[in-house]
Scaffold this active site. Sequence first.
Site, PDB file in Angstrom:
ATOM      1  N   HIS A 178       0.806  -1.215   0.000  1.00 19.07           N
ATOM      2  CA  HIS A 178       0.000   0.000   0.000  1.00 19.07           C
ATOM      3  C   HIS A 178       0.842   1.269   0.000  1.00 19.07           C
ATOM      4  CE1 HIS A 178      -3.350   2.622   1.702  1.00 19.07           C
ATOM      5  NE2 HIS A 178      -3.938   1.993   0.705  1.00 19.07           N
ATOM      6  N   LYS A 228       3.079   4.443  -0.915  1.00 14.90           N
ATOM      7  CA  LYS A 228       3.034   5.331  -2.070  1.00 14.90           C
ATOM      8  C   LYS A 228       4.253   6.244  -2.021  1.00 14.90           C
ATOM      9  CE  LYS A 228      -1.939   4.894  -2.162  1.00 14.90           C
ATOM     10  NZ  LYS A 228      -1.906   3.726  -1.236  1.00 14.90           N
ATOM     11  N   HIS A 284      -8.413  11.410   0.442  1.00 15.23           N
ATOM     12  CA  HIS A 284      -7.693  10.146   0.312  1.00 15.23           C
ATOM     13  C   HIS A 284      -6.365  10.254   1.059  1.00 15.23           C
ATOM     14  CE1 HIS A 284      -5.406   6.838  -1.646  1.00 15.23           C
ATOM     15  NE2 HIS A 284      -6.590   6.255  -1.649  1.00 15.23           N
ATOM     16  N   LYS A 304      -3.899  10.596   4.252  1.00 13.30           N
ATOM     17  CA  LYS A 304      -3.933   9.987   5.583  1.00 13.30           C
ATOM     18  C   LYS A 304      -2.973  10.747   6.483  1.00 13.30           C
ATOM     19  CE  LYS A 304      -5.046   6.296   2.836  1.00 13.30           C
ATOM     20  NZ  LYS A 304      -5.304   6.526   1.417  1.00 13.30           N
TER      21      LYS A 304
END
Length: 675
Positions: free
Chosen positions: A295, A297, A524, A526
Amino acid sequence: MPRLLIGYLVPLNDKLEEDTSIPNIPLNQGPNYIGRHTTASLSDKRLSRKHLTLTASPDASAVLAVEGTNPIVVKSENTRKKLFPKDNATIHHGDVIELIPGHYLFKYKTLSGNENVDAHGVHNHKRGSNDRGKGAEVEELSRKRSRQLVLQEKGSNTSFKAEVEGSSLRAENRGNLQSERDGGQVEAIQHFRVPNDKITQTFRLLNVQGLPQWANTSCVSIGDVIQGDIVVAILSNYMVDIDWLIPACPKIAKVPHVLVIHGEGDGTLDYMKRKKPANWILHKPPLPISFGTHHSKAMLLVYPRGVRIIVHTANLIFVDWNNKSQGLWMQDFPWKDQNNPSKGCGFENDLIDYLSALKWPEFSVNFPNLGSFKINPSFFKKFDYSNAAVRLIASVPGYHTSTNMKKWGHMKLRTILQECTFDKEFQKSPLAYQFSSLGSLDEKWMAELASSMSSGLSDDRTPLGPGEPLIIWPTVEDVRCSLEGYAAGNAVPSPQKNVEKDFLRKYWARWMARHTGRCRAMPHIKTYTRYNGQKLAWFLLTSANLSKAAWGALQKNNSQLMIRSYELGVLFLPFKTCSSGFSCTSNGVPSEDKCGWPESSEASRTTLVTLNWHGNRNSDSSSEVIKLPVPYELPPQPYTTEADVPWSWDRRYNKKDVYGQVWPRHVQLYATQES
C-alpha cells in the site's frame, strides 16, 4: 475528452427480466473493465477485480476478453458459449453475459441515439453544429457549480438547493460558528508560500480540478515532481494505471530504467504486463500474511546529481491526482563523497531497512561519469541523508519480535516519540486520526494505538500523558455533495460493519476544510497528529489507514507485533534541520552545512503550526515557525447525533447526489474508462 457512450450492461434476474434494484453499467467506446466492485452487487470473490474487458466500437458491437481466472458464459440467441481465461468473442445488442456460469447475468444493450459521458458519468448529448444550445447549457451549469463551490468554501450561508436537493444549511452554519470561535482563516491556503530552502520541512497538497484558483496555491501535480534527467525511477504504489500515467507525465516514458513496485493483482497485472514499456520492471513484494497489501506510495528518482525521495498518498490513477484531497512530501539528497563517505543516520537506516523488505529483482544501470551500479537496497546508501527534514515511519508484513518490534508500524512511531521532548502545552493534548479506510477495530486496539501516539516527554521530562483521539471521517452528506458525488465514496471503502460499531460513535468528527477550499474534495490523504489549538506537537503524513493490518497489533503479551501490509509515511517533528538547498534538477551549488538530527534542546526547537495559526513569526526568535498545510480544520468538529451519519460504501443511498445519481453506482477508476 469525454468518450462516446455505446451502451450498457443491464442486470437480469434468474428469469432473465431486468433487475431494477441494481444499476446499469455504462459502456464507453474503447476498453471497459468489469469486475469485483464495479457495482456493490459484484463482491463475490470468484470475480476478479478486472474480470473481463469489453472493448466497445462505434458500430455498437463489442469484443469481450476474459481477464480473470474463472470462465464466463455468453448467450447469443440460442447459442450458449463458455469462454475461458484469455479467450475473447464479439458480442452484439441483446446478448447475455454470465460473469460466473449461471450467476451475475447482464444483457448488452446498445444506444439508439448518440450520447457521450463525461468523467463523472454525467450523460450529455454530443455537441454538433445544431446543438450549440445544449453545449452552452452544460457550460453554464459548470459555471454555476464553480460559483456555488466558491460560496460554500468561503463559508457562505447560500443554500446548495440549486445543486443538491435538501442540502443541510444547519451543518454549514454550525461549522461557520465553530470556525469563528477557533479563529479560522477563510482561504488561508492562498497565503501559503514556501521558500525553496524550506520546502523540505513541510509538505504540499495535490492540485484538485474544479476548485477556485486560490485553493490550489502552492499545490503540485505529478509533472511537478517527476522532472529532470532521471536515470532510474522506482515507483511504489498500490494501484497503477499505465494508460493514465504515461500521458499524464510524459517524462516517465523517457526514463531509461523504471521499476514499478505495486499491489495490483488478477487481470490488472496481466494488462500491465502487456501495456508496459519494454524497459519497465514490475514487482509485487511478498505478502507472507493473508489479507495484506502493498500500500506504500512513494517515488525514488535517481539523477546524475543525487536522489529525489517522494512520499505521498495518491494511487497512480486519474481520480487520485485530480479529484481528491491528497498530500506529498519530497526532498533531494546528493551523492556521498565516495572518498570520504559519511556515516549513516536515522533516515538512511530506516530507508534501507524498508527497501530491503521489498525483495525487488536487482538490475544494473550505467550512470554517466559515475560508472555501473547494481540497483538494490544497498545502492541507496550512496546518498547523503544527513539533512533529512523528516523521519520515516514504515510498516512491513511479518511477526516482528525483539528489537525488530521497534522498527515498524505504531511501535516505530512510539519509539521515536519517546526520544523527543515537546512543549509543555501538549501535555494530555488531543489526537486527530484522518484517513480513508477503516479496518475492523476494537477498543483494546484503539487504546494500544493511542498509547503509541501519546508517547513523548514534556520539557520537564514528564510524560505527555494520554491524548483523546477524534476520527475525521466524511459523512454521507459530505460524499453526496462532493465534487464527484457518490462516486467519491468508492475511495472511502469501509463497510457498514466496520463503521457502525457502537464504541466508535464517540470518535467521529467532521471533514471540514474551508481554509484549504477542500470541503468537497473528499480525503484520500492519511494524517495523524497531536495538537493544541493551531499548534502541532508532531504530524504524520502516511499511506496507513486506521487498521491493524497497516499499523500492526501487539500479540503474545506484547512481545510480538503482527503487521499484514506495507505502508510508508513521513513524520514532521519540531526540531531544526539544516537545509543545504540541494536540488537534483538545478545546477546550484549546495552549502556544506551538516547538521543531522539535533538533540531536543530549546536552541534547536521549531514550532509546527497549521495554516490557520495567527501567531507572530517573530515573537520568538529562538523558535522557527513551520507551517504545514493540514487540509482539515482543527480542532475537529464532533458529529451531531441527529444530522451526521458516517459514510460506509456498502449501504444504499437513494437521495440523489450532485449528478442526479443514487448509490451504488458504476465508478470508473482507470484512464481507459475516464478519458
